[in-house]
Write an enzyme that holds these catalytic residues in place. Structure first.
Site, PDB file in Angstrom:
ATOM      1  N   GLY A 118      -4.388 -12.340  -0.823  1.00  9.03           N
ATOM      2  CA  GLY A 118      -5.350 -11.437   0.923  1.00  9.03           C
ATOM      3  C   GLY A 118      -5.239 -12.910   1.636  1.00  9.03           C
ATOM      4  N   HIS A 158      -1.914  -5.099   2.121  1.00  7.14           N
ATOM      5  CA  HIS A 158      -3.302  -4.232   1.047  1.00  7.14           C
ATOM      6  C   HIS A 158      -3.675  -2.857   0.888  1.00  7.14           C
ATOM      7  CE1 HIS A 158      -6.447  -5.061  -2.087  1.00  7.14           C
ATOM      8  NE2 HIS A 158      -6.067  -6.515  -2.135  1.00  7.14           N
ATOM      9  N   HIS A 192      -7.375  -1.282  -4.269  1.00  8.68           N
ATOM     10  CA  HIS A 192      -8.771  -1.858  -4.631  1.00  8.68           C
ATOM     11  C   HIS A 192     -10.268  -1.355  -3.974  1.00  8.68           C
ATOM     12  CE1 HIS A 192      -5.700  -5.402  -6.813  1.00  8.68           C
ATOM     13  NE2 HIS A 192      -5.508  -4.277  -7.369  1.00  8.68           N
ATOM     14  N   TYR A 229     -10.176  -2.351  -1.107  1.00  7.07           N
ATOM     15  CA  TYR A 229     -10.618  -2.410   0.785  1.00  7.07           C
ATOM     16  C   TYR A 229     -10.270  -1.238   1.285  1.00  7.07           C
ATOM     17  CZ  TYR A 229     -11.434  -6.259  -2.854  1.00  7.07           C
ATOM     18  OH  TYR A 229     -11.330  -7.411  -3.555  1.00  7.07           O
TER      19      TYR A 229
HETATM   20  C1  LIG Z   1      -8.728 -14.866  -9.480  1.00  6.33           C
HETATM   21  C2  LIG Z   1      -8.020 -13.355  -8.885  1.00  6.33           C
HETATM   22  C3  LIG Z   1      -7.990 -12.565  -7.456  1.00  6.33           C
HETATM   23  C4  LIG Z   1      -7.388 -11.946  -7.011  1.00  6.33           C
HETATM   24  N1  LIG Z   1      -7.038 -11.623  -6.130  1.00  6.33           N
HETATM   25  C5  LIG Z   1      -6.550 -10.801  -5.607  1.00  6.33           C
HETATM   26  C6  LIG Z   1      -5.576 -10.237  -4.409  1.00  6.33           C
HETATM   27  O1  LIG Z   1      -6.276 -11.054  -3.033  1.00  6.33           O
HETATM   28  N2  LIG Z   1      -5.024  -9.698  -3.400  1.00  6.33           N
HETATM   29  C7  LIG Z   1      -5.053  -8.184  -5.212  1.00  6.33           C
HETATM   30  O2  LIG Z   1      -4.019  -7.630  -4.661  1.00  6.33           O
HETATM   31  N3  LIG Z   1      -5.172  -8.319  -6.229  1.00  6.33           N
HETATM   32  C8  LIG Z   1      -5.726  -9.722  -6.666  1.00  6.33           C
HETATM   33  N4  LIG Z   1      -6.362  -9.617  -8.000  1.00  6.33           N
HETATM   34  C9  LIG Z   1      -5.762  -8.668  -8.490  1.00  6.33           C
HETATM   35  C10 LIG Z   1      -3.937  -8.840  -9.078  1.00  6.33           C
HETATM   36  O3  LIG Z   1      -3.513  -9.705  -7.787  1.00  6.33           O
HETATM   37  C11 LIG Z   1      -3.376  -8.241 -10.740  1.00  6.33           C
HETATM   38  O4  LIG Z   1      -3.115  -7.317  -9.806  1.00  6.33           O
HETATM   39  C12 LIG Z   1      -4.707  -9.248 -11.772  1.00  6.33           C
HETATM   40  O5  LIG Z   1      -5.639  -9.977 -11.705  1.00  6.33           O
HETATM   41  C13 LIG Z   1      -4.336  -7.833 -12.692  1.00  6.33           C
HETATM   42  O6  LIG Z   1      -3.162  -8.899 -13.360  1.00  6.33           O
HETATM   43  P1  LIG Z   1      -3.604  -9.732 -14.718  1.00  6.33           P
HETATM   44  O7  LIG Z   1      -3.268  -9.228 -15.551  1.00  6.33           O
HETATM   45  O8  LIG Z   1      -1.648 -10.600 -14.892  1.00  6.33           O
HETATM   46  O9  LIG Z   1      -3.749 -11.258 -14.183  1.00  6.33           O
HETATM   47  C14 LIG Z   1      -6.861 -10.795  -7.867  1.00  6.33           C
HETATM   48  C15 LIG Z   1      -6.895 -11.261  -9.378  1.00  6.33           C
HETATM   49  C16 LIG Z   1      -7.424 -12.133  -9.930  1.00  6.33           C
HETATM   50  C17 LIG Z   1      -7.653 -12.649 -11.689  1.00  6.33           C
END
Ligand SMILES: Cc1cc2nc3c(=O)[nH]c(=O)nc-3n(C[C@H](O)[C@H](O)[C@H](O)COP(=O)(O)O)c2cc1C
Length: 375
Positions: A68, A179, A182, A184
């Site tokens: 983001g 975005h 979540h 926001y």
């Molecule tokens: C360290 C971290 C930072 C994240 N930052 C964002 C973000 O900036 N924007 C967003 O839409 N989701 C964010 N997420 C969610 C991820 O995009 C993703 O949806 C989530 O980790 C589930 O996928 P995974 O199970 O493969 O990790 C973040 C997740 C993690 C672990």
């Protein structure tokens, strides 16, 4: 769930096909999920951020969705280490990131972000601006130290998203992701729990979607007609994991249809576990329903290749490797078009290359220590 090993040729066959998002051809079906890393002091993505993304593109990720990145509005963010998508130095840094990803054979879109009422009193240079949201409510429903947005605030934020999208196209990016997930700002409008407005931006699902649709339309109008606009949304919120925007497919359609009409080309349906059905009576997950209801390309996400969901990652939890046969089955049925991978790719830059080559025995479990560096 299934065993870790899938048939090598099956994974390659299903995941290595190109896919089209408006005017963009992504070389395969694997996307890197957006992940905030906070390694951009002054909001400027530097050499380490550039090589972090390029490494993953070189190892087979077809589409990078960046972490983001704040749009140009005083209340958009709260950390000086999160990259910004405005300002000369910041945009020059981003242009270098896009160049490096292209040189490695990948495609890349920035995730454009405004955090809304999640904002606490910020670090400089954000200390003065108030938090803003639809009704001045935090996710838990309490009144926060923030403001319900005026029409001027709405216009300013819509303009900031549109300007950031135009900047992305000028900087050589392949599209943008908005975005809307979540908990926001954009999601605070979509969700009745935080949107108590009685004007045209609050009320039923269509009215709650008006702000998001106006952002999408302004973005669409500010970029070329074939420049892809992706919209990320979720049922769950930070601090409210069981929250839901839509209890039925009909309610989901009421939210997605105005967005598609406003010019969204593809949807990124954020779930924590991709294999869970979204509504009773069907095995479709949220991305599957989104494709069925809109006809648009969709991206699924959530614990791909891993056993434990990502919320634990913030509490220092690791996760063992899990097979992807269920994912491949769903993709074979064309339930959705792409898969975004978060932690598994954060842990291992080579994840996509290994999966595409059927080297499943080389996949690594997720270790939360990987959050500490940008390797
Ligand atoms: C360290 C971290 C930072 C994240 N930052 C964002 C973000 O900036 N924007 C967003 O839409 N989701 C964010 N997420 C969610 C991820 O995009 C993703 O949806 C989530 O980790 C589930 O996928 P995974 O199970 O493969 O990790 C973040 C997740 C993690 C672990």
């Amino acid at each position: 769930m299934t065993t870790v090993a899938s048939s090598a040729s099956r994974a390659a066959e299903i995941l290595s096909r190109p896919v089209t998002l408006n005017g963009l051809t992504v070389p395969n079906r694997i996307a890197m999920a957006p992940m905030t890393r906070m390694f951009s002091p002054g909001g400027v993505p530097g050499e380490d951020v550039r090589s972090y993304y390029a490494r993953r593109a070189a190892a087979g990720v077809g589409l990078i969705v960046t972490e983001g990145t704040y749009v140009g509005h005083d209340s958009a963010g709260q950390s000086d280490r999160v990259p910004r998508f405005h300002g000369e130095e910041q945009l020059a840094g981003w242009a270098r990131v896009a160049d490096a990803v292209h040189a490695a054979g990948g495609t890349i879109v920035p995730q454009l972000w405004h955090i809304g009422m999640v904002r606490k009193q910020g670090q400089p240079p954000f200390a003065e601006a108030p938090a803003v949201g639809p009704s001045g409510l935090r996710i838990d429903g309490t009144e926060g130290t923030g403001n319900a947005m005026t029409q001027q605030d709405l216009d300013d934020v819509i303009g900031a998203f549109a300007e950031a999208a135009a900047a992305a196209e000028r900087a050589g990016f392949d599209g943008v992701e908005l975005h809307g997930a979540h908990g926001y700002l954009v999601d605070q409008f979509l969700w009745a729990g935080t949107n108590r407005r009685t004007d045209a931006y609050g009320g039923d699902p269509v009215s709650r979607t008006k702000f998001a649709a106006e952002i999408a339309a302004a973005v669409r109008a500010n970029v070329s007609a074939d420049f892809p606009v992706i919209f990320r949304f979720s049922q769950w919120k930070q601090e409210a994991y069981d929250a839901r925007l839509a209890e039925t497919p009909e309610q989901l359609e009421a939210i997605l249809a105005p967005l598609a009409a406003a010019g969204v080309d593809a949807f990124h349906a954020s779930t924590r576990r991709y294999w869970l059905p979204e509504f009773e009576g069907s095995d479709l997950n949220l991305a599957g329903w989104t494709k069925k209801l809109t006809g648009k390309p969709t991206i699924t996400v959530g614990s791909v290749g891993l056993d434990g969901d990502f919320i634990g990652a913030f509490m220092g939890e690791g996760s063992p490797v899990q097979g992807i046969d269920n994912l491949l089955d769903r993709m074979e049925r064309e339930e959705f078009d792409m898969v975004a991978v978060g932690r598994a790719l954060l842990q291992d830059p080579e994840w996509a290359a290994k999966v595409l080559a059927g080297r499943f025995d080389e996949l690594k479990p997720y270790d939360a220590a990987s959050l500490k560096s940008l390797s």
